[in-house]
Design a protein around this motif. Structure first.
Motif, mmCIF file in Angstrom:
data_model
loop_
_atom_site.group_PDB
_atom_site.id
_atom_site.type_symbol
_atom_site.label_atom_id
_atom_site.label_comp_id
_atom_site.label_asym_id
_atom_site.label_seq_id
_atom_site.Cartn_x
_atom_site.Cartn_y
_atom_site.Cartn_z
ATOM 1 N N ALA A 145 0.864 -1.189 0.000
ATOM 2 C CA ALA A 145 0.000 0.000 0.000
ATOM 3 C C ALA A 145 0.894 1.230 0.000
ATOM 4 N N ARG A 146 0.435 2.252 -0.674
ATOM 5 C CA ARG A 146 1.284 3.430 -0.830
ATOM 6 C C ARG A 146 0.466 4.695 -0.909
ATOM 7 N N LEU A 147 1.155 5.797 -0.785
ATOM 8 C CA LEU A 147 0.565 7.106 -1.027
ATOM 9 C C LEU A 147 0.967 7.491 -2.445
ATOM 10 N N ARG A 148 0.072 8.165 -3.134
ATOM 11 C CA ARG A 148 0.384 8.587 -4.500
ATOM 12 C C ARG A 148 0.296 10.109 -4.569
ATOM 13 N N ILE A 149 1.457 10.723 -4.754
ATOM 14 C CA ILE A 149 1.540 12.178 -4.868
ATOM 15 C C ILE A 149 1.601 12.529 -6.344
ATOM 16 N N THR A 150 0.722 13.422 -6.749
ATOM 17 C CA THR A 150 0.719 13.894 -8.132
ATOM 18 C C THR A 150 0.908 15.403 -8.102
ATOM 19 N N LEU A 151 1.967 15.851 -8.732
ATOM 20 C CA LEU A 151 2.285 17.269 -8.780
ATOM 21 C C LEU A 151 2.017 17.820 -10.171
ATOM 22 N N SER A 152 1.801 19.127 -10.226
ATOM 23 C CA SER A 152 1.595 19.783 -11.514
ATOM 24 C C SER A 152 2.392 21.079 -11.536
ATOM 25 N N ALA A 153 2.353 21.743 -12.678
ATOM 26 C CA ALA A 153 3.043 23.022 -12.822
ATOM 27 C C ALA A 153 2.462 24.080 -11.893
ATOM 28 N N GLU A 154 1.261 23.865 -11.407
ATOM 29 C CA GLU A 154 0.622 24.803 -10.478
ATOM 30 C C GLU A 154 1.213 24.727 -9.073
ATOM 31 N N HIS A 155 1.956 23.674 -8.778
ATOM 32 C CA HIS A 155 2.551 23.508 -7.456
ATOM 33 C C HIS A 155 3.938 24.135 -7.449
ATOM 34 N N GLY A 156 4.079 25.185 -6.668
ATOM 35 C CA GLY A 156 5.364 25.860 -6.554
ATOM 36 C C GLY A 156 6.208 25.285 -5.439
ATOM 37 N N PRO A 157 7.432 25.778 -5.304
ATOM 38 C CA PRO A 157 8.332 25.286 -4.244
ATOM 39 C C PRO A 157 7.716 25.390 -2.853
ATOM 40 N N GLU A 158 6.945 26.438 -2.597
ATOM 41 C CA GLU A 158 6.342 26.585 -1.270
ATOM 42 C C GLU A 158 5.326 25.483 -0.995
ATOM 43 N N HIS A 159 4.593 25.038 -2.036
ATOM 44 C CA HIS A 159 3.642 23.939 -1.869
ATOM 45 C C HIS A 159 4.391 22.637 -1.563
ATOM 46 N N ILE A 160 5.451 22.402 -2.322
ATOM 47 C CA ILE A 160 6.223 21.163 -2.150
ATOM 48 C C ILE A 160 6.872 21.141 -0.767
ATOM 49 N N ASP A 161 7.447 22.271 -0.350
ATOM 50 C CA ASP A 161 8.068 22.322 0.979
ATOM 51 C C ASP A 161 7.042 22.041 2.069
ATOM 52 N N ARG A 162 5.869 22.633 1.948
ATOM 53 C CA ARG A 162 4.818 22.414 2.953
ATOM 54 C C ARG A 162 4.362 20.956 2.951
ATOM 55 N N LEU A 163 4.185 20.377 1.753
ATOM 56 C CA LEU A 163 3.781 18.978 1.654
ATOM 57 C C LEU A 163 4.821 18.065 2.288
ATOM 58 N N VAL A 164 6.089 18.303 2.022
ATOM 59 C CA VAL A 164 7.147 17.474 2.613
ATOM 60 C C VAL A 164 7.083 17.554 4.135
ATOM 61 N N GLY A 165 6.885 18.753 4.676
ATOM 62 C CA GLY A 165 6.775 18.902 6.123
ATOM 63 C C GLY A 165 5.603 18.122 6.690
ATOM 64 N N VAL A 166 4.456 18.206 6.015
ATOM 65 C CA VAL A 166 3.260 17.479 6.457
ATOM 66 C C VAL A 166 3.501 15.973 6.365
ATOM 67 N N LEU A 167 4.102 15.518 5.273
ATOM 68 C CA LEU A 167 4.391 14.084 5.100
ATOM 69 C C LEU A 167 5.281 13.572 6.233
ATOM 70 N N LEU A 168 6.353 14.289 6.496
ATOM 71 C CA LEU A 168 7.276 13.843 7.543
ATOM 72 C C LEU A 168 6.587 13.802 8.896
ATOM 73 N N GLU A 169 5.772 14.785 9.176
ATOM 74 C CA GLU A 169 5.046 14.827 10.441
ATOM 75 C C GLU A 169 4.064 13.656 10.552
ATOM 76 N N CYS A 170 3.349 13.393 9.474
ATOM 77 C CA CYS A 170 2.333 12.330 9.488
ATOM 78 C C CYS A 170 2.937 10.932 9.519
ATOM 79 N N MET A 171 4.163 10.794 9.066
ATOM 80 C CA MET A 171 4.778 9.470 8.989
ATOM 81 C C MET A 171 5.605 9.129 10.220
ATOM 82 N N GLU A 172 5.664 10.030 11.175
ATOM 83 C CA GLU A 172 6.445 9.755 12.407
ATOM 84 C C GLU A 172 5.811 8.651 13.207
#
Length: 85
Positions: free
Chosen positions: A58-85
């Protein structure tokens, strides 16, 4: 060597060109729970489970687009790391 292993954020940023980034969790219930917590933070990252993927992968599927800027990706990474602890 551990110095050669890119950070989760770097791996995610490098995978943007692929369009779809899988993060294998393994356990179905854990994948669903992490997906739910990420959704509460405002991101749509679905849990993909059997029979779509092999049992035990089982996995998570992240789909990014040109609409996602660096700030979105940074925030998502932070949320992912927090949720996976």
């Amino acid at each position: 060597p551990t110095g050669d292993v890119p950070s989760p954020g770097r791996r995610l940023a490098d995978a943007v060109a692929a369009g779809c980034v899988p993060i294998v969790i393994g356990d179905n219930a854990r994948a669903v729970e992490i997906s739910r917590r990420i959704a509460e933070a405002g991101f749509l990252v679905p849990a993909i489970r059997p029979p779509t993927v092999p049992k035990g992968t089982a996995r998570l599927r992240i789909t990014l687009s040109a609409e996602h800027g660096p700030e979105h990706i940074d925030r998502l990474v932070g949320v992912l790391l927090e949720c996976m602890e």
